[in-house]
Design a protein around this motif. Structure first.
Motif, PDB file in Angstrom:
ATOM      1  N   ALA A 309       0.810  -1.215   0.000  1.00  0.00           N
ATOM      2  CA  ALA A 309       0.000   0.000   0.000  1.00  0.00           C
ATOM      3  C   ALA A 309       0.839   1.259   0.000  1.00  0.00           C
ATOM      4  O   ALA A 309       0.363   2.320  -0.398  1.00  0.00           O
TER       5      ALA A 309
ATOM      6  N   TRP B 270      -6.256  -2.084  -4.256  1.00  0.00           N
ATOM      7  CA  TRP B 270      -6.347  -1.449  -2.938  1.00  0.00           C
ATOM      8  C   TRP B 270      -6.857  -2.385  -1.856  1.00  0.00           C
ATOM      9  O   TRP B 270      -6.959  -2.005  -0.700  1.00  0.00           O
ATOM     10  N   ASN B 332      -8.864   8.134  -4.485  1.00  0.00           N
ATOM     11  CA  ASN B 332      -7.904   7.171  -4.993  1.00  0.00           C
ATOM     12  C   ASN B 332      -7.710   7.315  -6.492  1.00  0.00           C
ATOM     13  O   ASN B 332      -6.715   6.875  -7.029  1.00  0.00           O
TER      14      ASN B 332
END
Ligand code: HEM
Lengths: 564, 339
Positions: A309, B270, B332
């Motif tokens: 991440a 993600w 995002n």
């Protein structure tokens, strides 16, 4: 428009359900239920859902960015608490948003279940009897053929079966006929679509209850074992057993990063590739495996997924006391603040007496901006420098209250000053040692390691959500594109008055669309052509399908009333 | 891998040439439309006669064995009955459009080659690639139906978007950030392009439908019709409505697929297939609004016009999703690459 009336399905209540007069509680409830499950209500709820989803994109949302919400509170101290009371920072878990989608789904189930029942009954029902006057149907074809009626009907039966019609035979005063009905798949698809939406909703709910999400930072060279203790943040669903997490473990062997060194403008320094080499052990005792985790390529282990991440730097610092004994030596992850990886962090060194706290600012590629202030100009470690401020006093670590490792609580500490009385501030390059004043010891910047931020995610209903949504799309496609049609073929002995050869058959095809259908005319033509093709002796002068109603009047012999 | 600058500048040159040729095509198709309108109004005056002829066609019958008597009420004359050789300008317009599209596609391909990737990594590239898909879809529809009357209403928004792309969104060619390095970018975005193209076409036909309907109401009331004689050349509002519906019906499942593919990608990238990020929110809103459109069409008491308003609202949401969300809402999906 024209299709509205034909479109309405059998299960739908009439648009104006009569008001219940003196029906009592049951009557009212039934009336309300009918209202709730009406198409009109579904429509309004859909629109409401769309409108209510909008504010979630206008205001910062806690589920996405807590920091942005906190900033909003700072910037708008007056209005923010009010907005918060209206759940505008948690729109998608707010009572009003939930109420609308739950109502919508109740309406959906209330609408779809009765329709499913009707549909199942329909599937078993024979096609309806042949109308007396096929010529009144939207599509009608008539032609005289030589073959006897029975042969014509047999040909028609084969044709209709091949075209996936369910058929039934009828005989009336006008002769024998075949009724065909097809396209039940359209309604099946529609029901599948709506029920799959319920499936998606359930999968999302189950994933929320039984899934978890955690984050942790792993420095290069360090190992990590999957357990709640190893996480920096832990966000479990209500029904997660946190003692039963999959027992995998891995070591972060290396972290590879690349930034754009060629581009100009805002693309200079943009990230280009991140990847982590790890040694994975699926369960204690298993053989280690080499794996790579990249952005868009998570590691799947033990039913959980591990995502790369983020990444950053962890300066490795050794602190010695006045006597030269090492009191601290390890890497400390610094948090990245901007695109050039300007990073901040704190190093906490508890002492036997006063604690020492270092507040650090790491600049991976330092250079001075026009005002002479040091800034980072590139995210990679080209010319790193760490700036420190030092504090002594009580870190508050012994209080037993969990602390934020990225913040220094300076309420019980004093800033260390340099001999001239200014707050002490020192810049270090890798390998340098700085002697702190007042016998506080020394600080050495040994090296700068990288760290990776990992997200661990487990969602047991992920596959169910995917399958449901795929089924929804398949159902939807059938529901939009499978034509529902009724088609009748009548084969009557040609009466001598109709101008044909005695002994022939008047073959009629009539077709009716029961949904949006622009291929009905072509279907009637195709069925007729196929039937004619199956008849041995008949050789039509012209192939149906080549003429249309627009040219009929120009090319054909004098108009004639077909029915007496 | 670094960027091939000569290919990148070739791409820019091709895009500009395409815009020039599109402008010529727009001019030609507008001339054609005006001429069609003139002829159609002349035809209107003879209409009564035509009507009675068609009535007799409905019950016409043929004598003789194996002569098929054919009665058809459901065939739609979406393409114009009368055109033929007289529409030379329209043919020129189509040829110019094809030429412009070839240049345009050349611009898209060279842009992709210059950075060794799919040419949709930022807003400039979305706009340039997306508009080429709009024109391609229009030309594909054209192979099945004569919808040349639609040309003006396709080329004008395409030129507008291209202008916006080169003037406002322009970004130098560059490789992708890691988050976009995925084959899901190719799947998710290319289906989105096709879907949006169909919605764009449906928007054009919906606007025309509403204008046409107004004219029909006015004419029925005996009022004089003002400007816009070219509308006479277009199909009736009923036919335009059916065409809009058909375009939306094809596009809607594709948009659903875009949404699901996006969710799969989000899961891979993600770790969350749905996070209510602004881009996801608006994709969802668009889908719900078009779902409402389909429901509205099937709901008693909602006529074509009210459903049309919903389809226009859906289109407004697409524009918001594309321009406003990409540029102003952080999330995002912040990879517009502007600034
Ligand atoms: C989550 C909410 C819903 C969504 C997203 C949704 C979506 C859709 C879509 C996209 C269609 C078009 C497909 C088609 O024409 O066959 C459709 C059709 C239909 N929906 Fe829904 N729907 C929802 C809820 C409902 C509810 C609550 C009802 C019952 C009142 C309902 C009844 C129908 C019916 C009867 C059709 C068929 C219309 C026709 O024959 O064209 N839907 N729905």
């Amino acid at each position: 428009m024209t299709t509205v009336e034909e479109q309405r399905t059998a299960a739908e209540p009439p648009p104006e359900s009569p008001q219940p007069v003196g029906l009592g509680l049951i009557g009212w409830l039934r009336w309300m239920w009918r209202q709730l499950t009406s198409m009109r209500t579904a429509l309004l709820l859909l629109l409401l859902l769309a409108v209510l989803a909008v504010p979630g994109s206008l205001f910062p949302q806690r589920n996405i960015d807590q920091v942005a919400v906190a900033r909003y509170f700072e910037d708008n101290p007056a209005s923010a608490p009010w907005l918060d009371r209206l759940s505008l920072f948690d729109v998608y878990s707010s009572p009003w948003f939930s109420a609308v989608y739950l109502l919508l789904f109740i309406s959906l189930v209330g609408c779809v279940l009765p329709r499913t029942k009707v549909h199942l009954a329909n599937l078993r029902q024979a096609p309806p009897r042949t109308p007396a006057r096929l010529a009144r149907l939207p599509e009608h074809r008539a032609v005289q053929v030589d073959a006897p009626p029975a042969a014509v009907l047999e040909a028609a039966r084969a044709v209709l079966r091949a075209r996936r019609y369910r058929t039934a035979d009828f005989t009336d005063a006008r002769g024998a006929s075949l009724a065909g009905q097809r396209g039940e798949l359209r309604e099946t698809g529609n029901l599948l679509f709506h029920l799959s939406l319920v499936g998606v909703l359930i999968a999302i709910g189950v994933g929320g209850l039984y899934g978890y999400r955690a984050q942790m930072i792993v420095q290069q060279g360090k190992a990590y074992a999957n357990s709640v203790a190893a996480y920096d943040s832990w966000d479990p669903g209500a029904l997660v057993d946190s003692a039963a997490l999959p027992p995998f473990a891995f070591t972060l062997d290396a972290l590879h990063v690349a930034f754009d060194e060629d581009a100009t403008g805002n693309q200079f320094g943009a990230p280009r590739s991140f990847s982590a080499d790890v040694t994975l052990i699926d369960a204690p005792g298993d053989a280690p495996q080499q794996r790579q985790i990249r952005v868009n390529e998570p590691l799947r282990a033990g039913g959980a997924s591990v995502y790369l991440a983020g990444n950053g730097y962890a300066p490795v610092v050794t602190v010695r006391d006045a006597a030269g004994n090492v009191v601290f030596s390890q890497g400390t992850p610094f948090l990245v603040q901007d695109a050039d990886y300007t990073s901040t962090g704190v190093i906490k060194i508890p002492g036997p007496g006063d604690d020492l706290g270092l507040q650090g600012l790491l600049l991976p590629t330092v250079s001075a901006d026009p005002a002479g202030v040091p800034v980072s100009t590139f995210p990679d470690l080209r010319n790193p420098e760490v700036l420190f401020f030092a504090y002594t006093g009580d870190l508050g670590i012994d209080d037993g209250v969990p602390q934020n490792v990225y913040e220094l609580d300076t309420s019980r500490m004093q800033r260390v000053t340099s001999p001239d009385g200014q707050p002490l501030r020192f810049a270090m390059k890798v390998g340098e040692t700085y002697q702190l004043p007042n016998g506080l010891g020394s600080v050495t910047l040994d090296r700068i390691d990288r760290y990776a931020g990992f997200t661990v995610r487990h969602d047991p209903a992920r596959a169910a959500a995917l399958i449901s949504s795929m089924l929804a799309i398949v159902g939807l496609t059938a529901s939009l594109f499978v034509p529902r049609r009724r088609l009748w073929v009548r084969a009557a002995p040609a009466s001598s008055g109709s101008g044909g050869t005695a002994g022939g058959t008047l073959l009629e095809v009539g077709a009716l669309a029961r949904s949006e259908d622009h291929g009905l005319a072509a279907e009637a033509d195709a069925v007729l052509a196929a039937v004619l093709a199956r008849l041995p002796s008949s050789s039509p002068e012209r192939t149906p399908g080549q003429q249309s109603s627009r040219d009929t009047d120009k090319t054909q012999s004098p108009p004639r009333q077909e029915e007496p | 891998m670094s960027v091939d600058e000569s290919l990148a500048s070739a791409s820019n040159a091709l895009v500009y040439s395409a815009m020039a040729v599109y402008t010529l095509a727009l001019g030609a198709s507008t001339m054609d439309l005006a001429a069609l309108g003139d002829r159609a109004s002349a035809r209107m005056r003879k209409k009564q006669q035509g009507k009675s002829q068609q009535m007799s066609a409905g019950v016409a019958g043929g004598g003789g064995t194996a002569t098929v008597v054919r009665t058809s009420a459901s065939e739609e004359p979406i393409s114009l009955a009368e055109d033929g050789a007289s529409r030379k300008v329209a043919r020129i317009a189509v040829s110019l459009t094809v030429l412009a599209l070839l240049l345009h596609i050349g611009g898209v391909v060279t842009r992709g080659l210059s950075a060794h990737r799919a040419p949709w990594g930022n807003m400039y590239e979305f706009s340039v690639t997306g508009t080429s898909v709009v024109v391609l879809v229009y030309l594909l529809v054209l192979t099945r139906r004569d919808v040349r009357w639609l040309s003006t209403f396709v080329l004008a928004p395409v030129l507008l978007s291209l202008g916006l792309a080169v003037a406002v969104f322009y970004t130098d060619s560059a490789p992708l950030v890691p988050a976009l390095q995925s084959y899901w970018l190719v799947i998710h975005v290319s289906v989105a392009f096709i879907s949006i193209s169909l919605f764009v076409l449906a928007f054009s036909t919906t606007v025309l439908q509403l204008v046409q309907e107004r004219r029909e109401i006015k004419r029925a009331a005996g009022e004089t019709l003002g400007a816009g004689r070219f509308m006479e050349a277009l199909p009736t509002s009923t036919d335009l409505e059916k065409l809009s519906y058909r375009l939306i019906a094809i596009s809607f499942p594709l948009w659903g697929f875009t949404l699901v593919a996006g969710a799969i990608w989000a899961e891979v990238a993600w770790g969350r297939y749905w996070n209510w990020d602004p881009k996801e929110v608006w994709t969802f809103i668009i889908w719900v609004v078009y779902a409402a459109y389909l429901h509205a069409r099937a709901t008693g008491g909602w006529n074509g016009r009210r459903a049309a308003y919903l389809s226009m609202a859906g289109f407004a949401c697409i524009i918001i999703n594309y321009v406003v969300v990409n540029v102003f809402f952080p999330g995002n999906h912040s990879y517009a690459g502007i600034g």
